[in-house]
Design a protein around this motif. Sequence first.
Motif, PDB file in Angstrom:
ATOM      1  N   UNK A   7      26.637  10.108  26.294  1.00  0.00           N
ATOM      2  CA  UNK A   7      27.823  10.145  26.331  1.00  0.00           C
ATOM      3  C   UNK A   7      28.564  11.272  25.584  1.00  0.00           C
ATOM      4  N   UNK A   8      28.344  11.530  24.268  1.00  0.00           N
ATOM      5  CA  UNK A   8      29.033  12.281  23.319  1.00  0.00           C
ATOM      6  C   UNK A   8      28.427  13.831  23.927  1.00  0.00           C
ATOM      7  N   UNK A   9      27.240  14.003  24.228  1.00  0.00           N
ATOM      8  CA  UNK A   9      26.623  15.160  24.757  1.00  0.00           C
ATOM      9  C   UNK A   9      27.445  15.620  26.003  1.00  0.00           C
ATOM     10  N   UNK A  10      27.440  14.603  26.881  1.00  0.00           N
ATOM     11  CA  UNK A  10      28.337  14.725  28.298  1.00  0.00           C
ATOM     12  C   UNK A  10      29.808  15.390  27.876  1.00  0.00           C
ATOM     13  N   UNK A  11      30.616  14.624  26.945  1.00  0.00           N
ATOM     14  CA  UNK A  11      31.883  14.882  26.558  1.00  0.00           C
ATOM     15  C   UNK A  11      31.965  16.194  25.963  1.00  0.00           C
ATOM     16  N   UNK A  12      31.019  16.755  25.206  1.00  0.00           N
ATOM     17  CA  UNK A  12      30.945  18.140  24.614  1.00  0.00           C
ATOM     18  C   UNK A  12      30.889  19.180  25.702  1.00  0.00           C
ATOM     19  N   UNK A  13      29.966  18.878  26.725  1.00  0.00           N
ATOM     20  CA  UNK A  13      29.915  19.873  27.867  1.00  0.00           C
ATOM     21  C   UNK A  13      30.979  20.031  28.495  1.00  0.00           C
ATOM     22  N   UNK A  14      31.593  19.040  28.814  1.00  0.00           N
ATOM     23  CA  UNK A  14      32.743  18.831  29.621  1.00  0.00           C
ATOM     24  C   UNK A  14      33.992  19.599  29.142  1.00  0.00           C
ATOM     25  N   UNK A  15      34.160  19.503  27.881  1.00  0.00           N
ATOM     26  CA  UNK A  15      34.743  20.157  27.188  1.00  0.00           C
ATOM     27  C   UNK A  15      34.692  21.671  27.071  1.00  0.00           C
ATOM     28  N   UNK A  16      33.469  22.115  27.105  1.00  0.00           N
ATOM     29  CA  UNK A  16      32.923  23.644  26.781  1.00  0.00           C
ATOM     30  C   UNK A  16      33.355  24.070  28.189  1.00  0.00           C
ATOM     31  N   UNK A  17      32.965  23.315  29.354  1.00  0.00           N
ATOM     32  CA  UNK A  17      33.337  24.034  30.746  1.00  0.00           C
ATOM     33  C   UNK A  17      34.739  24.122  31.048  1.00  0.00           C
ATOM     34  N   UNK A  18      35.355  22.968  30.599  1.00  0.00           N
ATOM     35  CA  UNK A  18      36.872  23.046  30.841  1.00  0.00           C
ATOM     36  C   UNK A  18      37.465  24.177  30.230  1.00  0.00           C
ATOM     37  N   UNK A  19      37.165  24.578  28.904  1.00  0.00           N
ATOM     38  CA  UNK A  19      37.717  25.872  28.452  1.00  0.00           C
ATOM     39  C   UNK A  19      37.081  27.049  28.945  1.00  0.00           C
ATOM     40  N   UNK A  20      35.966  27.112  29.336  1.00  0.00           N
ATOM     41  CA  UNK A  20      35.699  28.365  29.940  1.00  0.00           C
ATOM     42  C   UNK A  20      36.296  28.567  31.489  1.00  0.00           C
ATOM     43  N   UNK A  21      36.607  27.315  32.066  1.00  0.00           N
ATOM     44  CA  UNK A  21      37.389  27.314  33.535  1.00  0.00           C
ATOM     45  C   UNK A  21      38.880  27.779  33.007  1.00  0.00           C
ATOM     46  N   UNK A  22      39.405  27.243  32.197  1.00  0.00           N
ATOM     47  CA  UNK A  22      40.901  27.649  31.732  1.00  0.00           C
ATOM     48  C   UNK A  22      41.066  29.233  31.220  1.00  0.00           C
ATOM     49  N   UNK A  23      39.945  29.661  30.776  1.00  0.00           N
ATOM     50  CA  UNK A  23      39.999  31.164  30.382  1.00  0.00           C
ATOM     51  C   UNK A  23      40.124  31.757  31.807  1.00  0.00           C
TER      52      UNK A  23
END
Length: 77
Positions: A7-23
Amino acid sequence: MSRSTIHRADADLKHSWRSRFRSLPPSARLALHDALLDLRTDALQRAELQWRRHKAPMACYWKAVGVYAGHIARALR
């Protein structure tokens, strides 16, 4: 691997992609969002066709493509 680690790895991955999409520039996000929704619609239609032809493995494949495209499109909103 424990469930909490996954779950922690999933949350980290989600945060990483969210920041990429926002950029991405808003116009690029919109274009990608629209393309993914088109892909979703097409894939779900293909899944239904393959199911009617009794080709379950291909129906599952196209269904998964449609679901993933929809999830990614929602992440771009």
